[in-house]
Design a protein around this motif. Sequence first.
Motif, PDB file in Angstrom:
ATOM      1  N   ASP A 280       0.844  -1.202   0.000  1.00  0.00           N
ATOM      2  CA  ASP A 280       0.000   0.000   0.000  1.00  0.00           C
ATOM      3  C   ASP A 280       0.874   1.244   0.000  1.00  0.00           C
ATOM      4  O   ASP A 280       0.478   2.294  -0.489  1.00  0.00           O
ATOM      5  CB  ASP A 280      -0.932   0.006   1.208  1.00  0.00           C
ATOM      6  CG  ASP A 280      -1.907  -1.166   1.183  1.00  0.00           C
ATOM      7  OD1 ASP A 280      -2.320  -1.566   0.071  1.00  0.00           O
ATOM      8  OD2 ASP A 280      -2.231  -1.694   2.251  1.00  0.00           O
ATOM      9  N   ASP A 281       2.059   1.127   0.587  1.00  0.00           N
ATOM     10  CA  ASP A 281       3.057   2.199   0.648  1.00  0.00           C
ATOM     11  C   ASP A 281       4.310   1.717  -0.068  1.00  0.00           C
ATOM     12  O   ASP A 281       4.423   0.554  -0.425  1.00  0.00           O
ATOM     13  CB  ASP A 281       3.425   2.519   2.104  1.00  0.00           C
ATOM     14  CG  ASP A 281       2.234   2.945   2.948  1.00  0.00           C
ATOM     15  OD1 ASP A 281       1.263   3.490   2.379  1.00  0.00           O
ATOM     16  OD2 ASP A 281       2.282   2.728   4.166  1.00  0.00           O
ATOM     17  N   ILE A 282       5.277   2.612  -0.234  1.00  0.00           N
ATOM     18  CA  ILE A 282       6.585   2.247  -0.774  1.00  0.00           C
ATOM     19  C   ILE A 282       7.603   2.471   0.330  1.00  0.00           C
ATOM     20  O   ILE A 282       7.709   3.578   0.868  1.00  0.00           O
ATOM     21  CB  ILE A 282       6.943   3.102  -2.009  1.00  0.00           C
ATOM     22  CG1 ILE A 282       5.916   2.892  -3.122  1.00  0.00           C
ATOM     23  CG2 ILE A 282       8.352   2.769  -2.496  1.00  0.00           C
ATOM     24  CD1 ILE A 282       6.082   3.838  -4.295  1.00  0.00           C
ATOM     25  N   ILE A 283       8.330   1.407   0.670  1.00  0.00           N
ATOM     26  CA  ILE A 283       9.328   1.488   1.728  1.00  0.00           C
ATOM     27  C   ILE A 283      10.675   1.091   1.147  1.00  0.00           C
ATOM     28  O   ILE A 283      10.791   0.029   0.528  1.00  0.00           O
ATOM     29  CB  ILE A 283       8.969   0.577   2.914  1.00  0.00           C
ATOM     30  CG1 ILE A 283       7.620   1.008   3.495  1.00  0.00           C
ATOM     31  CG2 ILE A 283      10.071   0.611   3.972  1.00  0.00           C
ATOM     32  CD1 ILE A 283       7.065   0.064   4.535  1.00  0.00           C
ATOM     33  N   ILE A 284      11.669   1.952   1.345  1.00  0.00           N
ATOM     34  CA  ILE A 284      13.034   1.658   0.921  1.00  0.00           C
ATOM     35  C   ILE A 284      13.885   1.519   2.177  1.00  0.00           C
ATOM     36  O   ILE A 284      13.980   2.453   2.967  1.00  0.00           O
ATOM     37  CB  ILE A 284      13.595   2.769   0.010  1.00  0.00           C
ATOM     38  CG1 ILE A 284      12.762   2.859  -1.276  1.00  0.00           C
ATOM     39  CG2 ILE A 284      15.069   2.512  -0.299  1.00  0.00           C
ATOM     40  CD1 ILE A 284      13.142   4.024  -2.168  1.00  0.00           C
ATOM     41  N   LEU A 285      14.454   0.327   2.347  1.00  0.00           N
ATOM     42  CA  LEU A 285      15.375   0.052   3.450  1.00  0.00           C
ATOM     43  C   LEU A 285      16.753  -0.112   2.848  1.00  0.00           C
ATOM     44  O   LEU A 285      16.956  -0.988   2.008  1.00  0.00           O
ATOM     45  CB  LEU A 285      14.977  -1.222   4.177  1.00  0.00           C
ATOM     46  CG  LEU A 285      13.551  -1.263   4.742  1.00  0.00           C
ATOM     47  CD1 LEU A 285      13.203  -2.661   5.194  1.00  0.00           C
ATOM     48  CD2 LEU A 285      13.404  -0.278   5.868  1.00  0.00           C
ATOM     49  N   CYS A 286      17.690   0.744   3.229  1.00  0.00           N
ATOM     50  CA  CYS A 286      19.022   0.683   2.612  1.00  0.00           C
ATOM     51  C   CYS A 286      20.106   0.899   3.659  1.00  0.00           C
ATOM     52  O   CYS A 286      19.846   1.387   4.752  1.00  0.00           O
ATOM     53  CB  CYS A 286      19.134   1.694   1.489  1.00  0.00           C
ATOM     54  SG  CYS A 286      18.768   3.387   1.934  1.00  0.00           S
ATOM     55  N   ASP A 287      21.328   0.500   3.283  1.00  0.00           N
ATOM     56  CA  ASP A 287      22.464   0.630   4.187  1.00  0.00           C
ATOM     57  C   ASP A 287      22.829   2.090   4.427  1.00  0.00           C
ATOM     58  O   ASP A 287      23.138   2.483   5.546  1.00  0.00           O
ATOM     59  CB  ASP A 287      23.674  -0.125   3.647  1.00  0.00           C
ATOM     60  CG  ASP A 287      23.404  -1.625   3.558  1.00  0.00           C
ATOM     61  OD1 ASP A 287      22.646  -2.144   4.395  1.00  0.00           O
ATOM     62  OD2 ASP A 287      23.934  -2.264   2.640  1.00  0.00           O
ATOM     63  N   GLU A 288      22.813   2.880   3.352  1.00  0.00           N
ATOM     64  CA  GLU A 288      23.122   4.308   3.443  1.00  0.00           C
ATOM     65  C   GLU A 288      22.285   5.073   2.425  1.00  0.00           C
ATOM     66  O   GLU A 288      21.961   4.537   1.360  1.00  0.00           O
ATOM     67  CB  GLU A 288      24.600   4.567   3.158  1.00  0.00           C
ATOM     68  CG  GLU A 288      25.538   4.019   4.194  1.00  0.00           C
ATOM     69  CD  GLU A 288      27.003   4.286   3.860  1.00  0.00           C
ATOM     70  OE1 GLU A 288      27.282   5.083   2.947  1.00  0.00           O
ATOM     71  OE2 GLU A 288      27.858   3.692   4.524  1.00  0.00           O
ATOM     72  N   ALA A 289      21.994   6.330   2.744  1.00  0.00           N
ATOM     73  CA  ALA A 289      21.269   7.209   1.824  1.00  0.00           C
ATOM     74  C   ALA A 289      21.692   8.645   2.097  1.00  0.00           C
ATOM     75  O   ALA A 289      21.887   9.035   3.242  1.00  0.00           O
ATOM     76  CB  ALA A 289      19.758   7.059   2.016  1.00  0.00           C
ATOM     77  N   GLU A 290      21.815   9.405   1.007  1.00  0.00           N
ATOM     78  CA  GLU A 290      22.150  10.823   1.161  1.00  0.00           C
ATOM     79  C   GLU A 290      21.551  11.597  -0.008  1.00  0.00           C
ATOM     80  O   GLU A 290      21.466  11.098  -1.117  1.00  0.00           O
ATOM     81  CB  GLU A 290      23.666  11.032   1.221  1.00  0.00           C
ATOM     82  CG  GLU A 290      24.398  10.689  -0.041  1.00  0.00           C
ATOM     83  CD  GLU A 290      25.895  10.912   0.071  1.00  0.00           C
ATOM     84  OE1 GLU A 290      26.368  11.394   1.106  1.00  0.00           O
ATOM     85  OE2 GLU A 290      26.596  10.602  -0.905  1.00  0.00           O
ATOM     86  N   TRP A 291      21.162  12.822   0.268  1.00  0.00           N
ATOM     87  CA  TRP A 291      20.579  13.679  -0.761  1.00  0.00           C
ATOM     88  C   TRP A 291      21.654  14.136  -1.741  1.00  0.00           C
ATOM     89  O   TRP A 291      22.774  14.400  -1.335  1.00  0.00           O
ATOM     90  CB  TRP A 291      19.895  14.900  -0.154  1.00  0.00           C
ATOM     91  CG  TRP A 291      18.690  14.533   0.654  1.00  0.00           C
ATOM     92  CD1 TRP A 291      18.553  14.646   2.001  1.00  0.00           C
ATOM     93  CD2 TRP A 291      17.466  13.982   0.175  1.00  0.00           C
ATOM     94  NE1 TRP A 291      17.327  14.193   2.390  1.00  0.00           N
ATOM     95  CE2 TRP A 291      16.633  13.792   1.286  1.00  0.00           C
ATOM     96  CE3 TRP A 291      16.991  13.630  -1.084  1.00  0.00           C
ATOM     97  CZ2 TRP A 291      15.338  13.248   1.179  1.00  0.00           C
ATOM     98  CZ3 TRP A 291      15.718  13.102  -1.194  1.00  0.00           C
ATOM     99  CH2 TRP A 291      14.912  12.917  -0.085  1.00  0.00           C
ATOM    100  N   VAL A 292      21.274  14.213  -3.001  1.00  0.00           N
ATOM    101  CA  VAL A 292      22.141  14.750  -4.040  1.00  0.00           C
ATOM    102  C   VAL A 292      21.779  16.211  -4.206  1.00  0.00           C
ATOM    103  O   VAL A 292      20.613  16.559  -4.324  1.00  0.00           O
ATOM    104  CB  VAL A 292      21.949  13.995  -5.376  1.00  0.00           C
ATOM    105  CG1 VAL A 292      22.791  14.591  -6.477  1.00  0.00           C
ATOM    106  CG2 VAL A 292      22.261  12.517  -5.193  1.00  0.00           C
ATOM    107  N   SER A 293      22.756  17.094  -4.225  1.00  0.00           N
ATOM    108  CA  SER A 293      22.509  18.546  -4.306  1.00  0.00           C
ATOM    109  C   SER A 293      21.770  18.930  -5.543  1.00  0.00           C
ATOM    110  O   SER A 293      22.003  18.534  -6.610  1.00  0.00           O
ATOM    111  CB  SER A 293      23.805  19.330  -4.263  1.00  0.00           C
ATOM    112  OG  SER A 293      24.597  18.894  -3.215  1.00  0.00           O
TER     113      SER A 293
END
Length: 87
Positions: free
Chosen positions: A74-87
């Motif tokens: 029903d939702d979208i879930i992303i589980l990851c080791d690392e994540a960071e915003w791209v400028s």
Amino acid sequence: MAQKVKLEIMTPRELLYRDEVDSVSVKTVSGSEGFMAGHTWALKLLPEQGGVTIRNGKNTRKARLRGGCLYVRDDIIILCDEAEWVS
């Protein structure tokens, strides 16, 4: 008005993102895939070096992802080791 879907992006250290969005494009181990509200249930593996593009109205945000999985129900879930915003 287009349907929206709740998206969460989580790492072991933080909740990077939680909001309703129009669409999500993610690099998976089988290639780039897009997801919107009402998408068929899915479980996808993420590559060691990948990314996500989030579209919400006229706004677009991008983040780098490292490893993990994407779960769509029903939702979208992303589980990851690392994540960071791209400028």
